[in-house]
Design a protein around this motif. Structure first.
Motif, PDB file in Angstrom:
ATOM      1  N   ALA A  18       0.952  -1.399   0.001  1.00 55.80           N
ATOM      2  CA  ALA A  18      -0.035   0.078   0.002  1.00 55.80           C
ATOM      3  C   ALA A  18       0.756   1.074   0.086  1.00 55.80           C
ATOM      4  O   ALA A  18       1.950   1.314   0.465  1.00 55.80           O
ATOM      5  CB  ALA A  18      -0.871   0.089   1.515  1.00 55.80           C
ATOM      6  N   GLY A  19       0.635   2.263  -0.581  1.00 52.75           N
ATOM      7  CA  GLY A  19       0.884   3.703  -0.573  1.00 52.75           C
ATOM      8  C   GLY A  19       0.738   4.795  -1.271  1.00 52.75           C
ATOM      9  O   GLY A  19      -0.633   4.574  -1.790  1.00 52.75           O
ATOM     10  N   MET A  20       1.390   5.658  -1.510  1.00 51.28           N
ATOM     11  CA  MET A  20       0.824   6.883  -2.269  1.00 51.28           C
ATOM     12  C   MET A  20       0.246   6.797  -3.574  1.00 51.28           C
ATOM     13  O   MET A  20       0.833   5.910  -4.421  1.00 51.28           O
ATOM     14  CB  MET A  20       1.733   8.022  -2.129  1.00 51.28           C
ATOM     15  CG  MET A  20       2.203   8.365  -0.813  1.00 51.28           C
ATOM     16  SD  MET A  20       3.321   9.980  -0.819  1.00 51.28           S
ATOM     17  CE  MET A  20       4.463   9.587  -2.268  1.00 51.28           C
ATOM     18  N   PRO A  21      -0.871   7.448  -4.078  1.00 50.65           N
ATOM     19  CA  PRO A  21      -1.445   7.214  -5.393  1.00 50.65           C
ATOM     20  C   PRO A  21      -0.410   7.684  -6.409  1.00 50.65           C
ATOM     21  O   PRO A  21       0.450   8.443  -6.075  1.00 50.65           O
ATOM     22  CB  PRO A  21      -2.535   8.108  -5.499  1.00 50.65           C
ATOM     23  CG  PRO A  21      -2.989   8.208  -3.996  1.00 50.65           C
ATOM     24  CD  PRO A  21      -1.890   8.232  -3.186  1.00 50.65           C
ATOM     25  N   ARG A  22      -0.319   7.292  -7.628  1.00 56.48           N
ATOM     26  CA  ARG A  22       0.377   7.698  -8.649  1.00 56.48           C
ATOM     27  C   ARG A  22       1.896   7.124  -8.646  1.00 56.48           C
ATOM     28  O   ARG A  22       2.693   7.623  -9.456  1.00 56.48           O
ATOM     29  CB  ARG A  22       0.095   9.219  -9.092  1.00 56.48           C
ATOM     30  CG  ARG A  22      -1.242   9.277  -9.417  1.00 56.48           C
ATOM     31  CD  ARG A  22      -1.502  11.062  -9.792  1.00 56.48           C
ATOM     32  NE  ARG A  22      -1.286  11.624  -8.487  1.00 56.48           N
ATOM     33  CZ  ARG A  22      -1.856  11.794  -7.474  1.00 56.48           C
ATOM     34  NH1 ARG A  22      -2.994  11.074  -7.310  1.00 56.48           N
ATOM     35  NH2 ARG A  22      -1.854  12.646  -6.525  1.00 56.48           N
ATOM     36  N   SER A  23       2.295   6.506  -7.810  1.00 54.95           N
ATOM     37  CA  SER A  23       3.318   5.929  -7.633  1.00 54.95           C
ATOM     38  C   SER A  23       3.766   5.093  -8.810  1.00 54.95           C
ATOM     39  O   SER A  23       3.264   4.071  -9.337  1.00 54.95           O
ATOM     40  CB  SER A  23       3.717   5.233  -6.202  1.00 54.95           C
ATOM     41  OG  SER A  23       5.043   4.552  -6.310  1.00 54.95           O
ATOM     42  N   VAL A  24       5.087   5.168  -9.261  1.00 56.76           N
ATOM     43  CA  VAL A  24       5.455   4.355 -10.369  1.00 56.76           C
ATOM     44  C   VAL A  24       5.566   3.004  -9.992  1.00 56.76           C
ATOM     45  O   VAL A  24       5.273   2.029 -10.968  1.00 56.76           O
ATOM     46  CB  VAL A  24       6.807   4.618 -11.102  1.00 56.76           C
ATOM     47  CG1 VAL A  24       6.744   6.171 -11.926  1.00 56.76           C
ATOM     48  CG2 VAL A  24       8.074   4.932 -10.215  1.00 56.76           C
ATOM     49  N   LYS A  25       6.046   2.620  -9.129  1.00 52.62           N
ATOM     50  CA  LYS A  25       6.017   1.240  -8.511  1.00 52.62           C
ATOM     51  C   LYS A  25       4.592   0.309  -8.547  1.00 52.62           C
ATOM     52  O   LYS A  25       4.394  -0.788  -9.023  1.00 52.62           O
ATOM     53  CB  LYS A  25       6.595   0.714  -7.152  1.00 52.62           C
ATOM     54  CG  LYS A  25       5.869   1.412  -6.011  1.00 52.62           C
ATOM     55  CD  LYS A  25       6.696   1.458  -4.578  1.00 52.62           C
ATOM     56  CE  LYS A  25       6.278   2.575  -3.746  1.00 52.62           C
ATOM     57  NZ  LYS A  25       7.210   2.826  -2.818  1.00 52.62           N
ATOM     58  N   PHE A  26       3.594   1.392  -8.325  1.00 53.19           N
ATOM     59  CA  PHE A  26       2.213   0.742  -8.323  1.00 53.19           C
ATOM     60  C   PHE A  26       1.769   0.529  -9.949  1.00 53.19           C
ATOM     61  O   PHE A  26       1.032  -0.234 -10.001  1.00 53.19           O
ATOM     62  CB  PHE A  26       1.186   1.320  -7.424  1.00 53.19           C
ATOM     63  CG  PHE A  26       1.651   1.412  -6.124  1.00 53.19           C
ATOM     64  CD1 PHE A  26       1.812   0.208  -5.201  1.00 53.19           C
ATOM     65  CD2 PHE A  26       1.794   2.473  -5.288  1.00 53.19           C
ATOM     66  CE1 PHE A  26       2.054   0.078  -4.078  1.00 53.19           C
ATOM     67  CE2 PHE A  26       2.179   2.317  -3.824  1.00 53.19           C
ATOM     68  CZ  PHE A  26       2.328   0.944  -3.179  1.00 53.19           C
TER      69      PHE A  26
END
Length: 159
Positions: free
Chosen positions: A56-64
């Motif tokens: 889980a994490g911040m929106p728009r992260s390249v890893k996601f």
């Protein structure tokens, strides 16, 4: 693929040691695949929620963005310096994006995410391999314990 709960049911002591390695440090390293197939290593603060590891994490992260395109991942617990090394652990498998509002809300509640904290990306983890790397009792050999669904636990020693 398997859940961590299945690892715990099959090999409880091994699972407890893996979880302890992940819980020992806040920051972990997540490996994903870029659009061109090259690896990407990113920091992440993964935690176990309701007994399972979640990404889980911040929106728009390249890893996601990587995980949405190709869910294959590897996650490393991070390691202590050599003189303090006890163990490190790795999870690998498939990350599946969670978009269902009820499942996201249940995660947020269980994880203690404040209701007004904004959006977050969320991926459920399906495991293909769980690895624990540690030293033997005499600190003379490296021991690599590996669990896979359908195969169970195997161990290798390197001196």
């Amino acid at each position: 693929m398997a859940t961590f709960t299945e690892v715990e049911a099959d090999e409880p002591e091994f699972a407890a040691r893996v979880r302890a390695a992940f819980d020992a440090r806040e920051h972990k390293i997540l490996a994903t695949l870029r659009p061109d197939g090259a690896p990407r290593a990113s920091g992440i603060t993964m935690q176990f929620v309701a007994g399972e590891p979640w990404l889980a994490g911040m929106p728009r992260s390249v890893k996601f963005a990587d995980l949405r395109r190709d869910g294959r991942f590897a996650l490393h617990s991070s390691s202590a310096d050599s003189d303090a090394f006890i163990a490190d652990a790795k999870l690998s498998g498939l990350a599946v994006e969670v978009t269902d509002p009820a499942e996201r809300a249940a995660f947020a509640t269980a994880a203690g995410v404040p209701s007004g904290s904004g959006g977050f990306e969320l991926f459920r983890v399906e495991l293909d391999q769980v690895v624990l790397v540690h030293l033997d009792e005499g600190r003379t050999a490296l021991v690599i314990d590996s669990w896979r669904p359908g195969r169970g636990l195997t161990s290798a020693r390197r001196t």
